[in-house]
Enzyme design. Structure first.
Site, PDB file in Angstrom:
ATOM      1  CE  LYS A  73     -22.531 -66.345 -35.490  1.00  0.00           C
ATOM      2  NZ  LYS A  73     -22.708 -64.830 -35.982  1.00  0.00           N
TER       3      LYS A  73
ATOM      4  CG  ASP B  67     -21.998 -74.040 -38.902  1.00  0.00           C
ATOM      5  OD1 ASP B  67     -22.246 -72.759 -38.413  1.00  0.00           O
ATOM      6  OD2 ASP B  67     -22.892 -74.873 -38.803  1.00  0.00           O
ATOM      7  CG  HIS B  68     -21.322 -67.961 -40.169  1.00  0.00           C
ATOM      8  ND1 HIS B  68     -22.208 -68.372 -40.826  1.00  0.00           N
ATOM      9  CD2 HIS B  68     -21.727 -67.054 -39.268  1.00  0.00           C
ATOM     10  CE1 HIS B  68     -23.487 -67.741 -40.384  1.00  0.00           C
ATOM     11  NE2 HIS B  68     -23.219 -66.666 -39.563  1.00  0.00           N
TER      12      HIS B  68
ATOM     13  NE  ARG C 283     -20.310 -68.693 -64.151  1.00  0.00           N
ATOM     14  CZ  ARG C 283     -21.026 -68.995 -63.061  1.00  0.00           C
ATOM     15  NH1 ARG C 283     -21.367 -68.051 -62.358  1.00  0.00           N
ATOM     16  NH2 ARG C 283     -21.249 -69.920 -62.761  1.00  0.00           N
TER      17      ARG C 283
ATOM     18  CD  GLU D  90     -31.313 -64.883 -39.807  1.00  0.00           C
ATOM     19  OE1 GLU D  90     -30.510 -64.162 -40.426  1.00  0.00           O
ATOM     20  OE2 GLU D  90     -31.847 -65.715 -40.623  1.00  0.00           O
TER      21      GLU D  90
ATOM     22  CE  LYS E 249     -27.957 -60.392 -35.824  1.00  0.00           C
ATOM     23  NZ  LYS E 249     -28.095 -61.699 -36.523  1.00  0.00           N
TER      24      LYS E 249
ATOM     25  CE  LYS F 177     -33.532 -66.176 -43.753  1.00  0.00           C
ATOM     26  NZ  LYS F 177     -32.181 -65.889 -43.023  1.00  0.00           N
TER      27      LYS F 177
ATOM     28  CE  LYS G 153     -25.618 -72.615 -43.925  1.00  0.00           C
ATOM     29  NZ  LYS G 153     -26.438 -71.692 -44.413  1.00  0.00           N
TER      30      LYS G 153
ATOM     31  CG  ASP H  43     -30.390 -70.666 -44.798  1.00  0.00           C
ATOM     32  OD1 ASP H  43     -29.265 -70.668 -45.286  1.00  0.00           O
ATOM     33  OD2 ASP H  43     -30.586 -69.719 -44.083  1.00  0.00           O
TER      34      ASP H  43
ATOM     35  CG  HIS I 103     -25.903 -71.765 -38.511  1.00  0.00           C
ATOM     36  ND1 HIS I 103     -24.695 -71.849 -39.122  1.00  0.00           N
ATOM     37  CD2 HIS I 103     -26.582 -70.878 -39.422  1.00  0.00           C
ATOM     38  CE1 HIS I 103     -24.344 -71.407 -40.126  1.00  0.00           C
ATOM     39  NE2 HIS I 103     -25.753 -70.630 -40.408  1.00  0.00           N
TER      40      HIS I 103
END
Ligand code: BG6
Length: 513
Positions: free
Chosen positions: A202, A197-198, A57, A236, A365, A360, A168, A255, A260
């Site tokens: 991996k 889905d990243h 935009r 995380e 991690k 989270k 996603k 999420d 995942h």
């Protein structure tokens, strides 16, 4: 191509195409997509005539866009700062196209621009649309692409293709996912749709299949006769990082677990596919999801835990509570931690609990899968210390990729004392540190038309079916939301969920930081 590269062997066949990124001024483009395009370019895996068009935009010139992307590459690329020579080749092929997502004129001018670039760079109508906007824009963009004729392929141009990558979250529940699928499939055939889905990009996640099916010794024991239970953790150590507005409408179950962690679960639990062809693998993954019987409300109450982090301190630094995050509703009941026990009702896994947890602001991690095998009979060495020493296979996904096996060994000395020890295989020691980012692999696969690492329509819908039942009961306040301090492993109830059956969560090791 580097010798130890895991990029597909046919990568060099990538033909030049136009990559149109919708929502190009968003975080993902500068942090992940452009660094991925830069790395693929520098490794010679993208055709040098490939062009990128950022569609968004905000008013901006091509040059502004290029400078922002350079900044992104210099800050986030695994190879940084950008090499001048490579950047000078890439920069003239980056363009910016300003339009709102609703404006039909913006798509008409995009079509004209694409035709011009087709001619200039010999792209032959090969186009990859990347939907990297807020999910609320997905259907508008797809419908507009359809209206502008940008989803169709010219029947007289056999080399042309159109593909769409959808970021996603894919829907908010089963109904919205079905609607979105329906809208997308009105413009694009399922074979043109690449749902990302990243986690599937991996390296270690892909290695799961190699580990399972290229090694003869594990498959015979990969079932309910030998496996006691499976733990999947994606922890995380950060909070919502300025994404409070989005996160508050989603929560950890939607999420992280819906995509995942469910993906990791399917790869661990699936049957050997008949081939490595995309649909053969995805067929098996869907079978796993279909074998998970969605829970009744009383099961949700017993088998799930939801938590939210409160204000606290981590490593001596203050951490604000979730409710104080920008964009979060003051009384929000959204979970920042979710733990779910699932049962796969098939022949292989009947009676084996799969425990999934993600959160989270946890202690550290780390993402790993732990397969706990049945203990040896407690008649000899195990006798005095029953309850310890099961063999545990750890498939560590990040940050330090490794495979580890906990075995029992005799402690040196005159007494026969048995103690668990760890055998570890570290990927970076064996193969060096070369590891393409998830988005590199996924972008290249979409260009090469390999959908193996993307989510099929039935996969996404089957996963929502399971999650919806949990969400419904959670929305009714059952089980109640629990609170946890930043830097902990989440609410105590998650530990109790396993303790009831004499199990406990594996602590992620310090060195995995
Ligand atoms: C994203 C989630 O899909 O994955 C984020 O939306 C999360 O909330 C992220 O932080 C984690 O990904 P990774 O690759 O850092 O484990």
């Amino acid at each position: 191509m580097p010798e130890n590269s895991s990029v597909p062997q046919n990568a060099l066949q990538a033909k030049p195409c136009a990559i149109v990124i919708f929502g190009a001024t968003g975080d993902l483009t500068a942090r992940k997509l452009l660094p991925a395009i830069y790395n693929l370019t520098s490794e010679g895996l993208l055709h040098p005539d490939t062009v990128v068009i950022g569609f968004a935009r905000r008013p901006k010139t091509d040059d502004d866009f290029r400078q922002e992307m350079l900044k992104g590459i210099n800050s986030f690329s695994r190879n940084r700062p950008a090499d001048n020579g490579i950047w000078e080749k890439l920069a003239p092929r980056l363009f910016y196209h300003q339009s709102t997502f609703e404006d039909a004129h913006g798509y008409a001018s995009l079509a004209a621009r694409l035709s011009e670039l087709d001619k200039r760079f010999g792209l032959s109508g090969r186009r990859l649309y990347y939907l990297s906007t807020s999910p609320t824009e997905f259907s508008t963009i797809v419908a507009q692409l359809g209206e502008a004729g940008l989803g169709n392929i010219d029947p007289f141009n056999s080399g042309a293709w159109r593909r769409v990558i959808v970021e996603k979250p894919f829907g908010h529940d089963l109904k919205s996912a079905q609607e979105l699928n329906h809208q997308i499939n009105r413009v694009f055939d399922e074979s043109q749709v690449f749902r990302i889905d990243h986690y599937l990009g991996k390296q270690t996640v892909q290695n799961l299949l190699v580990f399972r099916f290229a090694n003869g010794i594990f498959e015979p024991i990969w079932n309910r006769r030998y496996v006691d239970h499976v733990q999947v953790t994606v922890a995380e150590d950060i909070g919502v990082e300025g994404r409070g507005g989005y996160f508050d409408t989603a929560g950890t179950l939607r999420d992280m677990i819906q995509n995942h962690l469910m993906q990791l679960l399917t790869l661990v639990a699936m049957e050997p596919p008949v081939s490595l062809e995309g649909n053969a693998i995805r067929d098996e993954k869907v079978r796993v999801l279909k074998s998970i019987i969605p829970y009744a409300p009383e099961q949700v109450e017993r088998m799930t835990v939801r938590g939210q982090y409160v204000r606290g301190e981590k490593q001596g630094k203050p951490v604000i509570g979730y409710l104080e995050e920008r964009g979060v509703a003051p009384q929000s009941q959204t979970e920042t931690y979710a733990c779910v026990q699932l049962a796969i009702d098939n022949w292989r896994w009947y009676g084996v609990p799969f425990y999934l947890r993600s959160g989270k602001h946890l202690k550290r991690k780390g993402s790993e899968i732990n397969i706990h095998f049945n203990r040896a009979p407690g008649v000899l060495f195990n006798k005095p210390q029953r309850g310890t020493g099961a063999n545990v296979l750890t498939l560590r996904i990040q940050p330090r990729e490794s495979i580890g096996l906990q075995i029992n060994a005799k402690r040196p000395g005159t007494a026969t004392a048995v103690t668990p020890v760890q055998m570890d295989f570290e990927y970076h020691e064996a193969f060096g540190s070369y590891s393409p980012e998830a988005y590199e692999r996924l972008l290249l696969d979409a260009i090469l038309n390999d959908s193996t690492l993307f989510i099929r329509r039935d996969e996404v819908e089957s996963a929502w079916q399971i999650i919806d039942r949990i969400e419904e009961t959670w929305a009714a306040g059952k089980p109640p939301l629990k609170f946890y301090s930043p830097g902990s492993w989440g609410p105590d109830e998650a530990e109790q969920l396993l303790r009831g059956s004499g199990r406990s969560w594996d602590e992620l090791p310090q060195e995995s930081q």
